[in-house]
Design a protein around this motif. Structure first.
Motif, PDB file in Angstrom:
ATOM      1  N   LEU A   1       0.830  -1.208   0.000  1.00 57.12           N
ATOM      2  CA  LEU A   1       0.000   0.000   0.000  1.00 57.12           C
ATOM      3  C   LEU A   1       0.866   1.260   0.000  1.00 57.12           C
ATOM      4  O   LEU A   1       0.533   2.252  -0.645  1.00 57.12           O
TER       5      LEU A   1
ATOM      6  N   LYS B   1      -3.707   3.477  -2.890  1.00 58.94           N
ATOM      7  CA  LYS B   1      -4.955   2.795  -2.539  1.00 58.94           C
ATOM      8  C   LYS B   1      -5.180   1.543  -3.372  1.00 58.94           C
ATOM      9  O   LYS B   1      -4.917   1.536  -4.569  1.00 58.94           O
TER      10      LYS B   1
ATOM     11  N   CYS C   1      -2.959   2.052   8.513  1.00 60.70           N
ATOM     12  CA  CYS C   1      -3.679   2.160   7.250  1.00 60.70           C
ATOM     13  C   CYS C   1      -5.133   2.498   7.543  1.00 60.70           C
ATOM     14  O   CYS C   1      -5.601   2.326   8.668  1.00 60.70           O
TER      15      CYS C   1
ATOM     16  N   GLU D   1      -9.319   2.732   5.772  1.00 57.92           N
ATOM     17  CA  GLU D   1     -10.253   2.269   4.751  1.00 57.92           C
ATOM     18  C   GLU D   1     -10.905   3.487   4.124  1.00 57.92           C
ATOM     19  O   GLU D   1     -11.380   4.384   4.824  1.00 57.92           O
TER      20      GLU D   1
ATOM     21  N   GLU E   1     -11.543   0.531  -0.577  1.00 54.71           N
ATOM     22  CA  GLU E   1     -10.095   0.456  -0.767  1.00 54.71           C
ATOM     23  C   GLU E   1      -9.373   0.788   0.538  1.00 54.71           C
ATOM     24  O   GLU E   1      -9.954   1.360   1.448  1.00 54.71           O
ATOM     25  N   TYR E   2      -8.104   0.429   0.560  1.00 50.93           N
ATOM     26  CA  TYR E   2      -7.273   0.673   1.739  1.00 50.93           C
ATOM     27  C   TYR E   2      -6.048   1.463   1.315  1.00 50.93           C
ATOM     28  O   TYR E   2      -5.527   1.295   0.227  1.00 50.93           O
ATOM     29  N   GLU E   3      -5.595   2.319   2.234  1.00 48.01           N
ATOM     30  CA  GLU E   3      -4.426   3.134   1.946  1.00 48.01           C
ATOM     31  C   GLU E   3      -3.534   3.197   3.174  1.00 48.01           C
ATOM     32  O   GLU E   3      -4.011   3.321   4.306  1.00 48.01           O
TER      33      GLU E   3
ATOM     34  N   ARG F   1       2.173   8.648  -4.492  1.00 46.24           N
ATOM     35  CA  ARG F   1       1.060   9.602  -4.478  1.00 46.24           C
ATOM     36  C   ARG F   1       1.241  10.737  -5.477  1.00 46.24           C
ATOM     37  O   ARG F   1       0.379  11.581  -5.612  1.00 46.24           O
TER      38      ARG F   1
END
Length: 117
Positions: free
Chosen positions: A28, A33, A63, A65, A69-71, A115
């Motif tokens: 991640l 994401k 991290c 949610e 999606e997760y970041e 990013r």
């Protein structure tokens, strides 16, 4: 010496984080994401192992949610959060740790790179 190449091992060794959590965090961190299914296929992990790893990372403050999606959080926060959680869990005093500081610093570049693609 901490480097980007041994960051996953350092997370496991220094922060006492399970290997799957370290793998998911690093993915991640580097890619931005992702949904659970993509994480599972990228890492060749079973969906239940990914879900467990994500739950651990969210609990540790590494991290978040966003929808489905997760970041990864910024390593300055995430690595510090994981370190604090480890200290609290083991009834250790939270004090400055050079390896943890180096790890957070080293991981900032790949985090920022992912990013600004």
């Amino acid at each position: 010496m901490v480097s980007i190449h041994n960051a996953e091992d350092t997370i496991v060794a220094e922060l006492k984080v399970p290997r799957d959590e370290a793998k998911v965090y690093m993915l991640l961190l580097s890619n931005g994401k992702m949904p659970k299914g993509k994480i599972a296929s990228e890492l060749e992990l079973e969906q239940k192992n990914v879900e467990k790893a994500i739950a651990g990372l969210v609990e540790k403050g590494a991290c978040i949610e966003i929808g489905s999606e997760y970041e990864a959080l910024n390593p300055r926060f995430a690595i510090t959060n994981m370190y604090r959680m480890m200290c609290y869990t083991n009834n250790q005093e939270v004090k400055r740790n050079k390896i943890v500081d180096q790890l957070a610093t080293i991981l900032e570049k790949p985090y920022e790179d992912a990013r600004t693609k």
